[in-house]
Motif scaffolding. Structure first.
Motif, PDB file in Angstrom:
ATOM      1  N   ASN A  65      62.524  67.166  51.737  1.00 16.29           N
ATOM      2  CA  ASN A  65      63.799  67.352  52.369  1.00 16.29           C
ATOM      3  C   ASN A  65      64.745  68.757  51.711  1.00 16.29           C
ATOM      4  O   ASN A  65      64.286  68.926  50.450  1.00 16.29           O
ATOM      5  N   PRO A  66      65.486  69.503  52.296  1.00 16.90           N
ATOM      6  CA  PRO A  66      66.128  70.504  52.005  1.00 16.90           C
ATOM      7  C   PRO A  66      66.824  70.169  50.432  1.00 16.90           C
ATOM      8  O   PRO A  66      66.803  71.287  49.811  1.00 16.90           O
ATOM      9  N   GLU A  67      67.367  69.402  50.147  1.00 15.52           N
ATOM     10  CA  GLU A  67      68.083  69.124  48.844  1.00 15.52           C
ATOM     11  C   GLU A  67      67.191  69.334  47.636  1.00 15.52           C
ATOM     12  O   GLU A  67      67.214  69.948  46.817  1.00 15.52           O
ATOM     13  N   ARG A  68      65.727  68.553  47.709  1.00 18.32           N
ATOM     14  CA  ARG A  68      64.319  68.619  46.952  1.00 18.32           C
ATOM     15  C   ARG A  68      64.002  70.085  46.891  1.00 18.32           C
ATOM     16  O   ARG A  68      63.231  70.323  46.009  1.00 18.32           O
ATOM     17  N   GLN A  69      64.178  70.698  47.989  1.00 14.69           N
ATOM     18  CA  GLN A  69      63.506  72.019  48.291  1.00 14.69           C
ATOM     19  C   GLN A  69      64.178  73.068  47.018  1.00 14.69           C
ATOM     20  O   GLN A  69      63.151  73.892  46.556  1.00 14.69           O
ATOM     21  N   LYS A  70      65.366  73.017  46.820  1.00 15.78           N
ATOM     22  CA  LYS A  70      66.122  73.843  45.764  1.00 15.78           C
ATOM     23  C   LYS A  70      65.313  73.939  44.502  1.00 15.78           C
ATOM     24  O   LYS A  70      65.270  75.470  44.058  1.00 15.78           O
ATOM     25  N   GLY A  71      64.789  73.237  43.923  1.00 11.65           N
ATOM     26  CA  GLY A  71      64.286  73.061  42.558  1.00 11.65           C
ATOM     27  C   GLY A  71      62.801  73.859  42.619  1.00 11.65           C
ATOM     28  O   GLY A  71      62.276  73.979  41.550  1.00 11.65           O
TER      29      GLY A  71
END
Length: 120
Positions: A65-71
């Motif tokens: 998901n987009p939130e986890r992509q940030k890392g």
């Protein structure tokens, strides 16, 4: 185009789309690498839980998901893939902009549909 695909967010569960994608990519003659949260194997492909310094990645197909992509922005950009595929549920305008700035093509599409219609 480079034929190696990195399935990012790979799952050991056979019903998950990332798992199906690994199998279909293999069946279509692509070289596959996989990164996931749980180490294991799908269709003879090892799912790594550590970020590997891969070379010649043509496509990164996202299943997180987009939130986890940030890392993982910096890692994915550093791979210099030809393209990144945002599968349903992974759409992320913030990441699209970063990819554009780094001259990396992206598609909002479904890897399974692209493979089944010969558009991959």
């Amino acid at each position: 185009m480079k034929k190696t695909t990195l399935v990012f967010g790979a799952s050991l569960k056979p019903e998950r789309y990332s798992n199906l994608a690994i199998n279909r990519l293999i069946n279509n003659g692509f070289t596959v690498k996989a990164f996931g949260m749980k180490k294991g194997e799908v269709a003879g492909i090892t799912i790594n839980t550590e970020l590997m310094p891969y070379k010649d990645i043509g496509t990164v197909t996202l299943y997180i998901n987009p939130e986890r992509q940030k890392g993982y922005y910096d890692y994915i950009i550093a791979l210099k893939p030809n393209r990144v595929i945002f599968n349903p549920g992974t759409e992320n305008p913030e990441f699209y902009n970063l990819l554009k700035q780094n001259n990396i093509h992206f598609e909002v599409a479904c890897t399974l549909v692209l493979l089944s219609t010969g558009q991959y």
